[in-house]
Design an enzyme around this catalytic site. Structure first.
Site, short mmCIF file in Angstrom:
data_model
loop_
_atom_site.label_atom_id
_atom_site.label_comp_id
_atom_site.label_asym_id
_atom_site.label_seq_id
_atom_site.Cartn_x
_atom_site.Cartn_y
_atom_site.Cartn_z
N HIS A 9 8.24 -40.76 9.47
CA HIS A 9 7.03 -41.58 9.49
C HIS A 9 6.54 -41.98 10.88
O HIS A 9 5.53 -42.63 11.02
CB HIS A 9 7.26 -42.87 8.69
CG HIS A 9 8.12 -43.88 9.41
ND1 HIS A 9 9.47 -43.76 9.52
CD2 HIS A 9 7.80 -45.02 10.07
CE1 HIS A 9 9.95 -44.78 10.21
NE2 HIS A 9 8.97 -45.56 10.57
C1 UD1 Z 1 5.51 -49.82 11.27
C2 UD1 Z 1 6.17 -50.05 12.63
C3 UD1 Z 1 7.32 -49.08 12.82
C4 UD1 Z 1 8.29 -49.14 11.66
C5 UD1 Z 1 7.55 -48.98 10.34
C6 UD1 Z 1 8.50 -49.22 9.21
C7 UD1 Z 1 4.73 -50.82 14.47
C8 UD1 Z 1 4.00 -50.41 15.70
N1 UD1 Z 1 5.24 -49.81 13.73
O1 UD1 Z 1 4.97 -48.52 11.28
O2 UD1 Z 1 8.03 -49.40 14.00
O3 UD1 Z 1 9.23 -48.10 11.79
O4 UD1 Z 1 6.49 -49.95 10.26
O5 UD1 Z 1 8.11 -48.59 8.04
O6 UD1 Z 1 4.82 -51.99 14.17
N2 UD1 Z 1 0.25 -48.59 5.01
C9 UD1 Z 1 0.15 -48.73 3.65
N3 UD1 Z 1 0.75 -49.82 3.08
C10 UD1 Z 1 1.41 -50.75 3.80
C11 UD1 Z 1 1.49 -50.59 5.18
C12 UD1 Z 1 0.90 -49.49 5.77
O7 UD1 Z 1 -0.44 -47.92 2.95
O8 UD1 Z 1 1.95 -51.70 3.20
C13 UD1 Z 1 -0.36 -47.40 5.65
C14 UD1 Z 1 -1.76 -47.66 6.21
O9 UD1 Z 1 -2.48 -46.50 6.06
C15 UD1 Z 1 -1.48 -47.90 7.68
C16 UD1 Z 1 -0.29 -46.99 7.95
O10 UD1 Z 1 0.47 -47.00 6.75
O11 UD1 Z 1 -2.57 -47.62 8.49
C17 UD1 Z 1 0.57 -47.44 9.11
O12 UD1 Z 1 1.01 -48.79 8.93
P1 UD1 Z 1 1.46 -49.69 10.19
O13 UD1 Z 1 1.94 -50.99 9.71
O14 UD1 Z 1 0.38 -49.71 11.22
O15 UD1 Z 1 2.61 -48.88 10.86
P2 UD1 Z 1 3.85 -48.11 10.24
O16 UD1 Z 1 3.63 -46.65 10.43
O17 UD1 Z 1 4.14 -48.61 8.88
N1 UDP Z 2 14.07 -47.42 3.03
C1 UDP Z 2 13.88 -47.80 1.70
N2 UDP Z 2 13.17 -46.97 0.90
C2 UDP Z 2 12.65 -45.80 1.32
C3 UDP Z 2 12.85 -45.41 2.67
C4 UDP Z 2 13.56 -46.25 3.51
O1 UDP Z 2 14.35 -48.86 1.27
O2 UDP Z 2 12.02 -45.09 0.52
C5 UDP Z 2 14.80 -48.34 3.93
C6 UDP Z 2 16.02 -47.78 4.61
O3 UDP Z 2 17.17 -47.99 3.82
C7 UDP Z 2 16.08 -48.56 5.92
C8 UDP Z 2 14.65 -48.95 6.17
O4 UDP Z 2 13.92 -48.68 4.97
O5 UDP Z 2 16.85 -49.74 5.80
C9 UDP Z 2 14.10 -48.17 7.32
O6 UDP Z 2 12.75 -48.42 7.42
P1 UDP Z 2 11.76 -47.43 8.15
O7 UDP Z 2 12.33 -46.07 8.20
O8 UDP Z 2 10.44 -47.61 7.48
O9 UDP Z 2 11.64 -48.09 9.59
P2 UDP Z 2 12.51 -47.97 10.93
O10 UDP Z 2 13.91 -48.31 10.62
O11 UDP Z 2 12.33 -46.58 11.46
O12 UDP Z 2 11.84 -48.96 11.83
#
Ligand code: UD1
Ligand code: UDP
Length: 360
Positions: free
Chosen positions: A205
């Protein structure tokens, strides 16, 4: 002592859950302030429900947007709540936009900040999280470093030793507290038509991978090669960012089963029964290491080098050939490494420290 836990995304909820449980168990005066950065049910509420966490007292509902927009909205919202509630300490975890903005709001109001998972560095400033980590660590008062390596990094950046506490990583607490519950919570694997040890698990992601069509396509090609070589199903619970980009770039993974993101208990089951995990997630690199499942990291660097040093993880980047080669290498290894993230008592240590430091 009044504590505010600020969080906003999936990994923060999961890794802060043990700290929240510890605060709850000790009858502390605390509340949760959710920024609303993650808001979809399967990235947010499902974790509160399944991990039985107290609901957030405030939700700023900032939603999606550019980093600047999200940061600005969180700063304004957090400041209002903190002025109203006047806590003694704010706790944040990790490296997202929510964590940076939450910590900054608190510091500007002269409220003490504790940073859980301090001192991680990828040394890759193209990652938004790397900038966040540095800024958060340099404005925090209590830095909870998961490992000795993280402490050394902080000392090297001039942070006084008196502010740094090596606690272990709360992800170990989260895994230990939920592993058994996960096993008893239903047949996640069977329900997906999978057999233990006979499938690979993928998560992907990071913007650096999925916002770039060439790189995203290259990784998917690598996964196709892996699926063809080993003849096992590959399951990918797909993050909404990746789903959106896959549609936008018209990418159609051939040999990969896409499923919706699952809750932590189901995900723990998927991880512990996988033969191999391929990921660009920070948390998933740690969990695979803790659970004894080999990991191939689909990135060029990691802020979790401990996983590589113990032999649990390898960096593959995005080239299809390298992804296949690294998968072969990890499958050929014995899964008998030590967990470098300590013993599952990190949350207890963190709450002990804030009791001592803040209540004195
Ligand atoms: C964010 C964090 C990243 C973390 C990830 C965990 C930052 C800069 N990035 O990335 O470090 O690893 O969360 O998963 O803070 N969206 C949805 N539903 C939601 C949230 C997001 O559909 O509840 C979609 C939207 O299209 C949005 C995109 O995901 O634009 C990205 O969401 P965003 O919160 O900006 O960043 P993540 O990629 O989730
Ligand atoms: N995770 C989850 N369901 C999923 C994918 C990931 O519960 O379908 C959990 C996973 O166990 C881990 C956390 O989400 O604890 C990691 O989150 P993510 O990869 O979104 O963010 P990052 O750790 O890279 O910031």
């Amino acid at each position: 002592m009044k504590v505010t836990v600020i969080l906003g995304t999936r990994p923060e909820i999961i890794k802060m859950a043990p700290v929240i449980r510890e605060l709850e168990g000790r009858g502390k005066d605390y509340f949760i302030l959710h920024t609303g950065q993650h808001y979809s049910y399967n990235l947010d509420r499902v974790f509160f429900e399944r991990l039985k966490l107290r609901r957030a007292k405030y939700n700023l509902e900032v939603g999606s947007g550019s980093a600047g927009e999200q940061t600005a909205r969180i700063l304004v919202g957090v400041e209002k709540v903190l002025q109203q509630e006047n806590p003694d300490v704010v706790l944040v975890e990790g490296d997202t936009t929510s964590v940076l903005a939450g910590a900054l709001s608190a510091v500007q109001l002269h409220i003490k900040v504790g940073h859980v998972e301090a001192g991680l560095r990828s040394y890759d400033r193209d990652m938004p999280e790397e900038i966040n980590r540095i800024l958060i660590d340099h404005c925090a008062d209590y830095l909870f470093a998961p490992t000795g390596k993280a402490k050394t990094i902080l000392l090297g950046e001039g942070i006084p030793e008196s502010k740094i506490f090596v606690t272990g990583n709360t992800i170990v607490d989260a895994v230990y507290q939920n592993r058994q519950i996960a096993r008893e919570s239903g047949d996640t694997i069977g329900n997906l038509g999978l057999k233990s040890g006979k499938y690979f698990l993928v998560t992907l992601h990071r913007p650096g991978n999925v916002d770039n069509p060439v790189r995203f396509a290259s990784i998917l090609e690598g996964l196709n090669k892996v699926a063809a070589e080993f003849g096992v199903p590959i399951v990918y619970p797909i993050h909404p960012r990746s789903r959106k980009m896959m549609t936008e770039f018209n990418l159609k993974p051939r040999k990969i089963t896409l499923i919706e993101p699952v809750d932590f208990l189901d995900f723990l089951q998927l991880e512990s029964n996988a033969r191999l995990i391929l990921t660009d997630s920070g948390g998933v690199q740690e969990e695979s290491c803790i659970l004894g499942v080999p990991c191939v990291t689909l990135r060029d660097n990691t802020e979790r080098p401990e996983t590589i040093e113990v032999g649990a993880n390898i960096l593959a980047g995005a080239s299809p050939e390298k992804i296949l080669e690294c998968s072969k290498a990890m499958l050929g290894k014995k899964n008998s490494w030590e967990n470098p993230f300590v013993d599952g008592k990190a949350a207890r240590r963190i709450v002990d420290i804030i009791e001592r430091e803040v209540e004195q």
